[in-house]
Scaffold this active site. Structure first.
Site, PDB file in Angstrom:
ATOM      1  CG  ASP A  58      -8.418  -5.174   2.003  1.00  0.00           C
ATOM      2  OD1 ASP A  58      -8.878  -4.245   2.598  1.00  0.00           O
ATOM      3  OD2 ASP A  58      -8.086  -5.180   0.701  1.00  0.00           O
TER       4      ASP A  58
ATOM      5  CE  LYS B 271       1.892 -17.155  -2.281  1.00  0.00           C
ATOM      6  NZ  LYS B 271       0.868 -19.153  -2.563  1.00  0.00           N
TER       7      LYS B 271
ATOM      8  CG  ASP C 289      -1.722 -20.460  -0.806  1.00  0.00           C
ATOM      9  OD1 ASP C 289      -1.336 -20.644   0.582  1.00  0.00           O
ATOM     10  OD2 ASP C 289      -1.408 -21.091  -1.999  1.00  0.00           O
TER      11      ASP C 289
ATOM     12  CE1 TYR D 131      -3.775  -2.708   0.685  1.00  0.00           C
ATOM     13  CE2 TYR D 131      -4.466  -0.570   1.577  1.00  0.00           C
ATOM     14  CZ  TYR D 131      -4.552  -1.764   1.408  1.00  0.00           C
ATOM     15  OH  TYR D 131      -5.460  -3.081   1.057  1.00  0.00           O
TER      16      TYR D 131
ATOM     17  CG  ASP E 230     -13.843  -6.860   2.105  1.00  0.00           C
ATOM     18  OD1 ASP E 230     -13.371  -6.405   3.528  1.00  0.00           O
ATOM     19  OD2 ASP E 230     -13.995  -6.488   0.981  1.00  0.00           O
TER      20      ASP E 230
HETATM   21  C1  IPM Z   1     -10.357  -1.258   3.912  1.00  0.00           C
HETATM   22  C2  IPM Z   1     -10.562  -0.548   2.470  1.00  0.00           C
HETATM   23  C3  IPM Z   1      -9.639  -0.078   2.318  1.00  0.00           C
HETATM   24  C4  IPM Z   1      -7.679  -0.445   2.361  1.00  0.00           C
HETATM   25  C5  IPM Z   1      -9.058   1.301   0.874  1.00  0.00           C
HETATM   26  C6  IPM Z   1     -10.306   2.223   1.018  1.00  0.00           C
HETATM   27  C7  IPM Z   1      -8.012   1.952   0.954  1.00  0.00           C
HETATM   28  O1  IPM Z   1     -10.543  -1.688   1.839  1.00  0.00           O
HETATM   29  O2  IPM Z   1     -10.566  -0.211   5.194  1.00  0.00           O
HETATM   30  O3  IPM Z   1     -10.545  -2.273   4.378  1.00  0.00           O
HETATM   31  O4  IPM Z   1      -7.778  -1.611   1.371  1.00  0.00           O
HETATM   32  O5  IPM Z   1      -7.371  -0.551   3.921  1.00  0.00           O
HETATM   33 MN    MN Z   2     -10.706  -3.310   2.299  1.00  0.00          MN
END
Ligand code: IPM
Ligand code: MN
Ligand code: NAD
Length: 359
Positions: free
Chosen positions: A243, A186, A219, A141, A247
């Site tokens: 990240d 990884k 993975d 990032y 999700d």
């Molecule tokens: C999160 C988001 C952010 C990240 C983006 C919007 C920069 O996906 O906070 O999870 O990747 O950290």
């Molecule tokens: Mn995110």
């Protein structure tokens, strides 16, 4: 106590859920007799449109003065042009970096009533209760970027110090939960991951011999998180893996809208935001689940304001709202965003006056 809280609503459903956070914070102030000062500032696409910057200097100055910052979400199709020189998301990344918030805590806990909402079989997800500690200010990032028409690159690096400090947070957390740390990397491919493996192994052996520790390739971890999620307790991992995996983990507990987060650095100040984005597909329709945001406010009372009991009661209030199906469509209810938040506030006031306990 007199705490200063800064709200950064942002874009899409960001302002919708941040309005609920504000209501909850004011209600907590009233119920518990606290003096809380609430301010608001611009970030993301809203800030880009108004000032030309996704993180205006004025916003950053207000963040630095606040005891805690609560953020909705940033970004959306309006600002998605790949050739744009500035993006809303950069505002959030710059904010995390400027405030040195290197540890992002993302708890993932299943309410049993939501086991049937998840596309996974109920028996696979019962007892899901993990804490993902995501490194937040390093890795791909934040490395140098090269962006040309025919070639692009994202440099990717980690230092020993960056790894050490976040692994310690995860290990401390595992100790207080009588849990185990899984470090996800990884290391079969990436040099940065081999450093993670080395440094975290050394810290765990030297300072946390009492905490169970394992490593796992990312993975395989992506598979285990859906196949056998209750085996995880505390996960620690680098920025990008954290990240993506969170999700994925949100599917275990019913909805993206359920997961909160706290971003912390060395001090007490923190940034609190749900893990979801600006959800352009549902923005402006009262459909956004506010619980991830409200749970983030709970984490704020714990980590930045030192009021663990208030945090616990907010958690309980959300739990009770889910138990009684007072929730939004994504998790099987029929309430709108503001009605679901009101249900939590009502539960909180009942808990405070001891009318209701754990439902
Ligand atoms: C999160 C988001 C952010 C990240 C983006 C919007 C920069 O996906 O906070 O999870 O990747 O950290
Ligand atoms: Mn995110
Ligand atoms: P998203 O998280 O916004 O949405 C993914 C899916 O989850 C969508 O179907 C959405 O409707 C649903 N969802 C998300 N939050 C919900 C909620 N509270 N209640 C009910 N359903 C919810 O991810 P995306 O669509 O990939 O990204 C949209 C924009 O948000 C992008 O510009 C992205 O960069 C940005 N984003 C910002 C943040 C942040 O500010 N922290 C986080 C992730 C994505």
């Amino acid at each position: 106590m007199n705490a200063k809280i800064l709200l950064l609503p942002g874009d899409g459903i960001g302002p919708e859920v941040t309005a609920q956070a504000e209501k909850l914070i004011r209600a907590v102030g009233d119920i518990y007799g606290l003096s809380l000062t609430i301010e608001e500032a611009l970030i993301g696409g809203a800030a880009l449109d108004a000032t030309g910057e996704p993180l205006p200097a004025d916003t950053l100055a207000k963040c630095a003065e606040a005891d805690a910052v609560v953020l909705g979400a940033v970004g959306g199709p309006k600002w998605d042009n790949p050739d744009a020189s500035k993006r809303p998301e950069q505002g959030l990344l710059d904010l995390r970096k400027a405030l040195k918030l290197f540890a992002n805590l993302r708890p993932v806990r299943l309410h049993p009533a939501l086991a049937s909402i998840s596309p996974l079989k109920a028996e696979h997800i019962e007892n899901v209760d993990m804490m993902v500690v995501r490194e937040l200010t390093g890795g791909s990032y934040f490395g140098d970027k090269l962006e040309g028409d025919d070639e692009a690159s994202d440099a990717y690096s980690y230092t020993r110090r960056e790894i050490e400090r976040v692994v310690k947070i995860a290990a401390d957390m595992a100790r207080s939960r009588y849990g185990r740390v899984t470090m996800i990397d990884k290391a079969n491919v990436l040099a940065t991951s081999r450093l993670w493996r080395k440094v975290s192994g050394e810290i765990m052996a030297a300072s946390y011999p009492d905490v169970a520790y394992e490593t796992m390739l990312v993975d395989a971890a992506a598979m285990h998180i859906v196949a056998n999620p209750s085996r995880f307790n505390v996960i620690v991992t680098e920025n990008m893996f954290g990240d993506i995996l969170t999700d994925e983990a949100s599917v275990l507990v019913g909805s993206m809208g359920m997961l909160p987060s706290a971003s912390l650095g060395e001090g007490k100040a923190g940034l609190y935001e749900p893990i979801h984005g600006s959800a352009p597909d549902i923005a402006g329709r009262g459909l956004a689940n506010p619980f991830g945001m409200l749970a983030s406010v709970g984490m704020m009372f714990d980590y930045s304001l030192g009021m663990r009991e208030v945090a616990r009661q907010i958690e309980l209030a959300i739990w009770n709202a889910v138990s009684t199906q007072q929730c939004t469509l994504d998790i099987g209810g029929n309430l709108r965003t503001d009605e679901a938040a009101d249900a939590v506030i009502n539960q909180l006031s009942d808990i405070h006056t001891k009318k209701v306990a754990f439902i």
